[in-house]
Scaffold this active site. Sequence first.
Site, mmCIF file in Angstrom:
data_model
loop_
_atom_site.group_PDB
_atom_site.id
_atom_site.type_symbol
_atom_site.label_atom_id
_atom_site.label_comp_id
_atom_site.label_asym_id
_atom_site.label_seq_id
_atom_site.Cartn_x
_atom_site.Cartn_y
_atom_site.Cartn_z
ATOM 1 N N SER A 148 0.831 -1.203 0.000
ATOM 2 C CA SER A 148 0.000 0.000 0.000
ATOM 3 C C SER A 148 0.867 1.254 0.000
ATOM 4 O O SER A 148 1.653 1.461 -0.927
ATOM 5 C CB SER A 148 -0.961 -0.043 1.187
ATOM 6 O OG SER A 148 -1.974 0.940 1.058
ATOM 7 N N ASP A 247 -10.685 -3.906 -4.431
ATOM 8 C CA ASP A 247 -9.820 -2.818 -3.976
ATOM 9 C C ASP A 247 -9.923 -1.661 -4.953
ATOM 10 O O ASP A 247 -9.774 -1.849 -6.159
ATOM 11 C CB ASP A 247 -8.367 -3.328 -3.888
ATOM 12 C CG ASP A 247 -7.401 -2.300 -3.313
ATOM 13 O OD1 ASP A 247 -7.831 -1.180 -2.988
ATOM 14 O OD2 ASP A 247 -6.214 -2.641 -3.190
ATOM 15 N N HIS A 277 -8.474 -4.618 -0.072
ATOM 16 C CA HIS A 277 -7.223 -3.903 0.172
ATOM 17 C C HIS A 277 -6.692 -4.248 1.572
ATOM 18 O O HIS A 277 -7.439 -4.390 2.519
ATOM 19 C CB HIS A 277 -7.455 -2.392 0.078
ATOM 20 C CG HIS A 277 -6.203 -1.590 0.202
ATOM 21 N ND1 HIS A 277 -5.329 -1.420 -0.853
ATOM 22 C CD2 HIS A 277 -5.665 -0.915 1.249
ATOM 23 C CE1 HIS A 277 -4.316 -0.678 -0.457
ATOM 24 N NE2 HIS A 277 -4.486 -0.359 0.813
#
Length: 310
Positions: A148, A247, A277
């Site tokens: 991320s 996501d 996610h």
Amino acid sequence: MLDGLESMAELLADPAKMSQFEAAMTPPVGYVPPVCVTDEVTAPGPHGPIPLRIYSPDDASGVSPGLVWAHGGGWQAGDLDMPESDMVARELCRQAGAVVVSVDYRLAVDGVTFPVPLDDVVAAWRWVANSAHLLGIGPGMLSLGGASAGGNLAASAALRIRDEGGVVPAGLLLAYPAVHHPLVPADPERASLLAELPRLLRLLPEEYDQLVENFLGSLTDVPAYAMAADMDLGGLPPTVIIASEYDDLRVSAEDFAGQLEVAGVPTHYRVEAGMPHGHLNFNPKIAGTDRSLRVLADFLAVRALEGVTP
């Protein structure tokens, strides 16, 4: 366990709600993290010492592959103890027989903005690369990665290292990275899938804008190296990108994989079915999380084999 939690911005503003979320993400009783030898050290950096946690195989013999890893958290949350940091490091240490160094980079809070977190990751990389022989990492066997926001920092750090010189990563490991701004929109079919998610598991454009603005300090100008997708990607090392099916960053990951391929970078792109996610925070006994860890471990091991010198 997620009842009453509406958005990541809400979690970041309320420690009690963040604790509730972290409890939901913590692997339940029954999961036993792999045993690794750990060591807490600091690396020098332009903004002060950078805490690192080194995970080494407890049965290491000879040289091992290595990985410098950066956790996620929207650039303003996360630490060395979150599953996406500690659990991932332990699993990759065990599965790939790797020395994993997790970076506690400075978060974009209390006035800290870009490039401080990136500077920390670059400085941590250089320290590990220079200390590789002392850590048991073989020549040409050190990779760089993150998830991320950490994937953002890892990709940007790889570009800085390419341009500034130094030991080049053997591979780049990215899990659902944030490498574009603005957020790349989903097509109608994917948008309908995303609409099924609980609000907390969404990253809507306005929320993403807030995270990026907090990270950069402003949205009026996106500086060089802030978003890897804006840069020339030629010369990056072989890269694996794992995206989550459910996501809002999935299209961004897919586009970035395409950009890498156009730039001539060997790229392996994988979508983890059914996963939202941040799924590397989930219990490794969940099939999607387990598969993603295995993909990262296999990629890391292959990069290490390719880096072995006669």
